[in-house]
Design a protein around this motif. Structure first.
Motif, PDB file in Angstrom:
ATOM      1  N   MET A  51       0.531  -0.877   0.208  1.00 54.30           N
ATOM      2  CA  MET A  51       0.064  -0.061  -0.386  1.00 54.30           C
ATOM      3  C   MET A  51       0.750   1.006   0.187  1.00 54.30           C
ATOM      4  O   MET A  51       0.862   2.365   0.678  1.00 54.30           O
ATOM      5  CB  MET A  51      -1.091   0.035   1.117  1.00 54.30           C
ATOM      6  N   VAL A  52       1.974   1.336  -0.167  1.00 50.53           N
ATOM      7  CA  VAL A  52       2.669   2.402  -0.959  1.00 50.53           C
ATOM      8  C   VAL A  52       3.290   2.835  -2.218  1.00 50.53           C
ATOM      9  O   VAL A  52       3.158   1.915  -3.374  1.00 50.53           O
ATOM     10  CB  VAL A  52       4.305   1.426   0.065  1.00 50.53           C
ATOM     11  N   ASN A  53       2.654   4.204  -1.995  1.00 45.87           N
ATOM     12  CA  ASN A  53       2.604   4.851  -3.338  1.00 45.87           C
ATOM     13  C   ASN A  53       4.149   4.320  -4.036  1.00 45.87           C
ATOM     14  O   ASN A  53       5.471   5.277  -3.246  1.00 45.87           O
ATOM     15  CB  ASN A  53       2.755   6.419  -3.285  1.00 45.87           C
ATOM     16  N   PRO A  54       4.620   4.254  -5.188  1.00 45.15           N
ATOM     17  CA  PRO A  54       5.483   3.679  -6.112  1.00 45.15           C
ATOM     18  C   PRO A  54       5.781   4.798  -6.633  1.00 45.15           C
ATOM     19  O   PRO A  54       7.425   5.092  -7.068  1.00 45.15           O
ATOM     20  CB  PRO A  54       5.259   3.290  -7.620  1.00 45.15           C
ATOM     21  N   ARG A  55       5.661   6.530  -6.328  1.00 46.79           N
ATOM     22  CA  ARG A  55       6.328   8.115  -7.405  1.00 46.79           C
ATOM     23  C   ARG A  55       7.131   7.504  -5.995  1.00 46.79           C
ATOM     24  O   ARG A  55       8.236   8.317  -6.422  1.00 46.79           O
ATOM     25  CB  ARG A  55       5.247   8.524  -7.037  1.00 46.79           C
ATOM     26  N   ILE A  56       7.322   7.633  -5.045  1.00 45.13           N
ATOM     27  CA  ILE A  56       8.167   7.219  -3.499  1.00 45.13           C
ATOM     28  C   ILE A  56       9.632   6.677  -4.283  1.00 45.13           C
ATOM     29  O   ILE A  56      10.829   7.796  -3.756  1.00 45.13           O
ATOM     30  CB  ILE A  56       8.055   7.375  -2.444  1.00 45.13           C
ATOM     31  N   TYR A  57       9.536   6.556  -5.447  1.00 43.69           N
ATOM     32  CA  TYR A  57      10.741   5.271  -5.713  1.00 43.69           C
ATOM     33  C   TYR A  57      11.383   6.307  -6.663  1.00 43.69           C
ATOM     34  O   TYR A  57      12.407   5.406  -7.168  1.00 43.69           O
ATOM     35  CB  TYR A  57      10.751   3.816  -5.929  1.00 43.69           C
ATOM     36  N   HIS A  58      11.243   7.080  -8.006  1.00 41.88           N
ATOM     37  CA  HIS A  58      11.663   7.409  -8.967  1.00 41.88           C
ATOM     38  C   HIS A  58      12.948   8.316  -8.891  1.00 41.88           C
ATOM     39  O   HIS A  58      13.026   8.145  -7.581  1.00 41.88           O
ATOM     40  CB  HIS A  58      10.365   8.299  -9.471  1.00 41.88           C
ATOM     41  N   VAL A  59      13.639   8.001  -9.582  1.00 41.28           N
ATOM     42  CA  VAL A  59      14.894   9.055 -10.060  1.00 41.28           C
ATOM     43  C   VAL A  59      15.623   9.304 -11.108  1.00 41.28           C
ATOM     44  O   VAL A  59      16.952   9.477 -11.646  1.00 41.28           O
ATOM     45  CB  VAL A  59      16.042   7.213  -9.827  1.00 41.28           C
ATOM     46  N   TRP A  60      13.994   9.852 -11.199  1.00 41.88           N
ATOM     47  CA  TRP A  60      14.154  10.669 -11.964  1.00 41.88           C
ATOM     48  C   TRP A  60      15.825  12.278 -12.280  1.00 41.88           C
ATOM     49  O   TRP A  60      16.549  12.524 -13.391  1.00 41.88           O
ATOM     50  CB  TRP A  60      13.304  10.828 -13.302  1.00 41.88           C
TER      51      TRP A  60
ATOM     52  N   GLU B 166      18.016  12.273  -9.929  1.00 45.08           N
ATOM     53  CA  GLU B 166      19.468  11.373 -10.012  1.00 45.08           C
ATOM     54  C   GLU B 166      19.781  12.200 -11.486  1.00 45.08           C
ATOM     55  O   GLU B 166      21.125  11.597 -11.778  1.00 45.08           O
ATOM     56  CB  GLU B 166      19.076  10.391  -8.932  1.00 45.08           C
ATOM     57  N   GLU B 167      19.033  10.962 -12.083  1.00 43.98           N
ATOM     58  CA  GLU B 167      19.395  10.002 -13.682  1.00 43.98           C
ATOM     59  C   GLU B 167      19.604  11.438 -14.118  1.00 43.98           C
ATOM     60  O   GLU B 167      21.023  11.793 -15.256  1.00 43.98           O
ATOM     61  CB  GLU B 167      18.343   9.684 -14.857  1.00 43.98           C
ATOM     62  N   LYS B 168      19.027  12.736 -14.253  1.00 41.69           N
ATOM     63  CA  LYS B 168      19.335  14.286 -14.899  1.00 41.69           C
ATOM     64  C   LYS B 168      20.563  14.813 -14.807  1.00 41.69           C
ATOM     65  O   LYS B 168      21.741  14.746 -15.235  1.00 41.69           O
ATOM     66  CB  LYS B 168      18.018  15.054 -14.823  1.00 41.69           C
ATOM     67  N   PHE B 169      20.867  14.496 -13.243  1.00 45.12           N
ATOM     68  CA  PHE B 169      22.136  15.120 -12.420  1.00 45.12           C
ATOM     69  C   PHE B 169      23.259  14.085 -13.458  1.00 45.12           C
ATOM     70  O   PHE B 169      23.872  15.092 -12.894  1.00 45.12           O
ATOM     71  CB  PHE B 169      22.178  14.795 -10.803  1.00 45.12           C
ATOM     72  N   LEU B 170      23.228  13.188 -12.938  1.00 50.61           N
ATOM     73  CA  LEU B 170      23.982  12.512 -13.812  1.00 50.61           C
ATOM     74  C   LEU B 170      25.052  12.631 -14.590  1.00 50.61           C
ATOM     75  O   LEU B 170      25.591  12.081 -15.948  1.00 50.61           O
ATOM     76  CB  LEU B 170      23.736  10.721 -13.090  1.00 50.61           C
ATOM     77  N   GLY B 171      23.361  12.984 -15.091  1.00 50.80           N
ATOM     78  CA  GLY B 171      23.217  12.763 -17.494  1.00 50.80           C
ATOM     79  C   GLY B 171      24.445  14.304 -17.345  1.00 50.80           C
ATOM     80  O   GLY B 171      25.177  14.763 -18.355  1.00 50.80           O
ATOM     81  N   LYS B 172      24.248  15.188 -16.358  1.00 51.86           N
ATOM     82  CA  LYS B 172      24.853  16.722 -16.277  1.00 51.86           C
ATOM     83  C   LYS B 172      26.047  16.552 -16.063  1.00 51.86           C
ATOM     84  O   LYS B 172      27.225  17.168 -16.913  1.00 51.86           O
ATOM     85  CB  LYS B 172      24.411  17.563 -15.635  1.00 51.86           C
ATOM     86  N   LEU B 173      26.633  15.989 -15.031  1.00 54.42           N
ATOM     87  CA  LEU B 173      27.503  15.914 -14.505  1.00 54.42           C
ATOM     88  C   LEU B 173      28.621  15.036 -15.809  1.00 54.42           C
ATOM     89  O   LEU B 173      29.976  15.182 -15.884  1.00 54.42           O
ATOM     90  CB  LEU B 173      27.714  15.135 -13.231  1.00 54.42           C
TER      91      LEU B 173
END
Length: 73
Positions: free
Chosen positions: A23-32, A34-41
């Motif tokens: 009964m946990v909303n899966p949106r709390i696990y998204h990593v978009w 973080e992936e965007k930050f790693l792409g910039k780096l």
């Protein structure tokens, strides 16, 4: 037969099963973000010399942040 689905559907099947049990909303696990930050780096680091990549990538990232803040303010 549920595992003969395409990978994305298989993943969504597992997510829906987990939602039913936890009964946990899966949106709390998204990593978009973080992936965007790693792409910039990565884009910054690929333009640095290999011997100094750690220091120079951080310096250049801080320059990008400073430039962004000065344009916003």
């Amino acid at each position: 037969m549920a595992f003969k689905m395409r990978p994305k559907h298989h993943y969504l099947w597992h997510v829906s099963r987990d939602i039913a049990t936890t009964m946990v909303n899966p949106r709390i696990y998204h990593v978009w973000e973080e992936e965007k930050f790693l792409g910039k780096l990565k884009r910054i680091a690929t333009r640095c010399h290999g011997a100094t990549v750690q220091r120079r990538a951080l310096e250049r990232y801080l320059l990008v942040l400073a430039r962004h803040v000065s344009h916003v303010a």
